[in-house]
Design a protein around this motif. Structure first.
Motif, PDB file in Angstrom:
ATOM      1  N   VAL A 191       5.069 -10.288  -0.578  1.00 29.70           N
ATOM      2  CA  VAL A 191       5.184  -9.394   0.576  1.00 29.70           C
ATOM      3  C   VAL A 191       5.326  -7.948   0.111  1.00 29.70           C
ATOM      4  O   VAL A 191       4.671  -7.035   0.645  1.00 29.70           O
ATOM      5  CB  VAL A 191       6.368  -9.810   1.488  1.00 29.70           C
ATOM      6  CG1 VAL A 191       6.671  -8.745   2.514  1.00 29.70           C
ATOM      7  CG2 VAL A 191       6.067 -11.143   2.153  1.00 29.70           C
ATOM      8  N   VAL A 192       6.160  -7.725  -0.896  1.00 30.90           N
ATOM      9  CA  VAL A 192       6.353  -6.364  -1.415  1.00 30.90           C
ATOM     10  C   VAL A 192       5.036  -5.824  -1.972  1.00 30.90           C
ATOM     11  O   VAL A 192       4.648  -4.681  -1.704  1.00 30.90           O
ATOM     12  CB  VAL A 192       7.465  -6.340  -2.486  1.00 30.90           C
ATOM     13  CG1 VAL A 192       7.477  -5.022  -3.235  1.00 30.90           C
ATOM     14  CG2 VAL A 192       8.820  -6.611  -1.854  1.00 30.90           C
ATOM     15  N   VAL A 193       4.329  -6.645  -2.752  1.00 29.70           N
ATOM     16  CA  VAL A 193       3.064  -6.196  -3.351  1.00 29.70           C
ATOM     17  C   VAL A 193       2.030  -5.893  -2.273  1.00 29.70           C
ATOM     18  O   VAL A 193       1.340  -4.869  -2.338  1.00 29.70           O
ATOM     19  CB  VAL A 193       2.542  -7.263  -4.348  1.00 29.70           C
ATOM     20  CG1 VAL A 193       1.096  -7.007  -4.718  1.00 29.70           C
ATOM     21  CG2 VAL A 193       3.407  -7.279  -5.592  1.00 29.70           C
ATOM     22  N   MET A 194       1.928  -6.766  -1.283  1.00 33.60           N
ATOM     23  CA  MET A 194       0.952  -6.542  -0.201  1.00 33.60           C
ATOM     24  C   MET A 194       1.330  -5.318   0.634  1.00 33.60           C
ATOM     25  O   MET A 194       0.461  -4.540   1.014  1.00 33.60           O
ATOM     26  CB  MET A 194       0.862  -7.769   0.708  1.00 33.60           C
ATOM     27  CG  MET A 194       0.288  -8.964   0.037  1.00 33.60           C
ATOM     28  SD  MET A 194      -1.460  -8.748  -0.223  1.00 33.60           S
ATOM     29  CE  MET A 194      -1.900 -10.341  -0.821  1.00 33.60           C
ATOM     30  N   SER A 195       2.612  -5.145   0.888  1.00 35.08           N
ATOM     31  CA  SER A 195       3.056  -4.027   1.722  1.00 35.08           C
ATOM     32  C   SER A 195       2.854  -2.681   1.042  1.00 35.08           C
ATOM     33  O   SER A 195       2.446  -1.711   1.681  1.00 35.08           O
ATOM     34  CB  SER A 195       4.536  -4.180   2.070  1.00 35.08           C
ATOM     35  OG  SER A 195       4.752  -5.364   2.785  1.00 35.08           O
ATOM     36  N   GLY A 210       0.954  -2.190  -1.762  1.00 32.72           N
ATOM     37  CA  GLY A 210      -0.316  -2.079  -2.473  1.00 32.72           C
ATOM     38  C   GLY A 210      -0.142  -1.909  -3.974  1.00 32.72           C
ATOM     39  O   GLY A 210      -0.906  -1.188  -4.611  1.00 32.72           O
ATOM     40  N   LEU A 211       0.863  -2.545  -4.528  1.00 28.94           N
ATOM     41  CA  LEU A 211       1.144  -2.419  -5.963  1.00 28.94           C
ATOM     42  C   LEU A 211       0.118  -3.191  -6.794  1.00 28.94           C
ATOM     43  O   LEU A 211      -0.326  -4.267  -6.386  1.00 28.94           O
ATOM     44  CB  LEU A 211       2.546  -2.948  -6.272  1.00 28.94           C
ATOM     45  CG  LEU A 211       3.707  -2.228  -5.606  1.00 28.94           C
ATOM     46  CD1 LEU A 211       5.018  -2.957  -5.891  1.00 28.94           C
ATOM     47  CD2 LEU A 211       3.783  -0.800  -6.095  1.00 28.94           C
ATOM     48  N   PRO A 212      -0.244  -2.676  -7.962  1.00 21.85           N
ATOM     49  CA  PRO A 212      -1.201  -3.382  -8.819  1.00 21.85           C
ATOM     50  C   PRO A 212      -0.500  -4.381  -9.753  1.00 21.85           C
ATOM     51  O   PRO A 212      -0.795  -4.464 -10.939  1.00 21.85           O
ATOM     52  CB  PRO A 212      -1.844  -2.242  -9.612  1.00 21.85           C
ATOM     53  CG  PRO A 212      -0.749  -1.248  -9.761  1.00 21.85           C
ATOM     54  CD  PRO A 212       0.040  -1.330  -8.466  1.00 21.85           C
ATOM     55  N   VAL A 213       0.474  -5.104  -9.226  1.00 20.20           N
ATOM     56  CA  VAL A 213       1.268  -6.063  -9.992  1.00 20.20           C
ATOM     57  C   VAL A 213       1.226  -7.389  -9.252  1.00 20.20           C
ATOM     58  O   VAL A 213       1.269  -7.408  -8.019  1.00 20.20           O
ATOM     59  CB  VAL A 213       2.732  -5.560 -10.113  1.00 20.20           C
ATOM     60  CG1 VAL A 213       3.595  -6.528 -10.873  1.00 20.20           C
ATOM     61  CG2 VAL A 213       2.775  -4.184 -10.736  1.00 20.20           C
ATOM     62  N   PRO A 214       1.155  -8.504  -9.968  1.00 23.21           N
ATOM     63  CA  PRO A 214       1.178  -9.800  -9.272  1.00 23.21           C
ATOM     64  C   PRO A 214       2.484 -10.005  -8.502  1.00 23.21           C
ATOM     65  O   PRO A 214       3.568  -9.638  -8.978  1.00 23.21           O
ATOM     66  CB  PRO A 214       1.051 -10.821 -10.409  1.00 23.21           C
ATOM     67  CG  PRO A 214       0.480 -10.072 -11.559  1.00 23.21           C
ATOM     68  CD  PRO A 214       0.946  -8.658 -11.410  1.00 23.21           C
TER      69      PRO A 214
END
Length: 116
Positions: free
Chosen positions: A17-21, A23-27
């Motif tokens: 959720v954090v990555v999608m929210s 837009g981080l380039p981390v899995p």
């Protein structure tokens, strides 16, 4: 065991959720692990609840490599066709990694010398 697995999956979901929210380039699972580490640092008592399950998963971690090995075997011909490119990429990336690691170590050693 179920609550421990649920805890691990909830942290993986939170990471996704954090990555999608953001837009981080981390899995997402990596962010989830960082969040879980933060929880364990802030509340060490949490470790007792998940430790047996996590140790069981780690004991059988090698089983997770079976699908990757099957994929390699299915594409063995392609790997053979592109062996030179793969070999060059491996050698170059290893040399770059070693050079960057050495440079970082030298930089850190110089920085440590400057501090009182």
């Amino acid at each position: 065991m179920i609550p421990a697995l649920a805890t691990l999956l909830v942290f993986q979901l939170m990471g996704e959720v954090v990555v999608m929210s953001l837009g981080l380039p981390v899995p997402g699972p990596v962010v989830g692990l960082a969040l879980l580490l933060t929880l364990l640092v802030l509340r060490p008592a949490t470790l007792a609840g998940i430790k047996p399950t996590v140790q069981g998963l780690l004991q059988h971690l090698s089983l997770l490599f079976v699908p990757a090995a099957v994929g390699v075997m299915q594409h063995l011909q392609r790997l053979g066709d592109e062996a030179l490119a793969i070999g060059v990429a491996l050698v170059v990336s290893t040399l770059v990694c070693m050079a960057v690691s050495a440079w970082t170590m030298v930089w850190l050693m110089k920085r440590m010398d400057r501090q009182p």
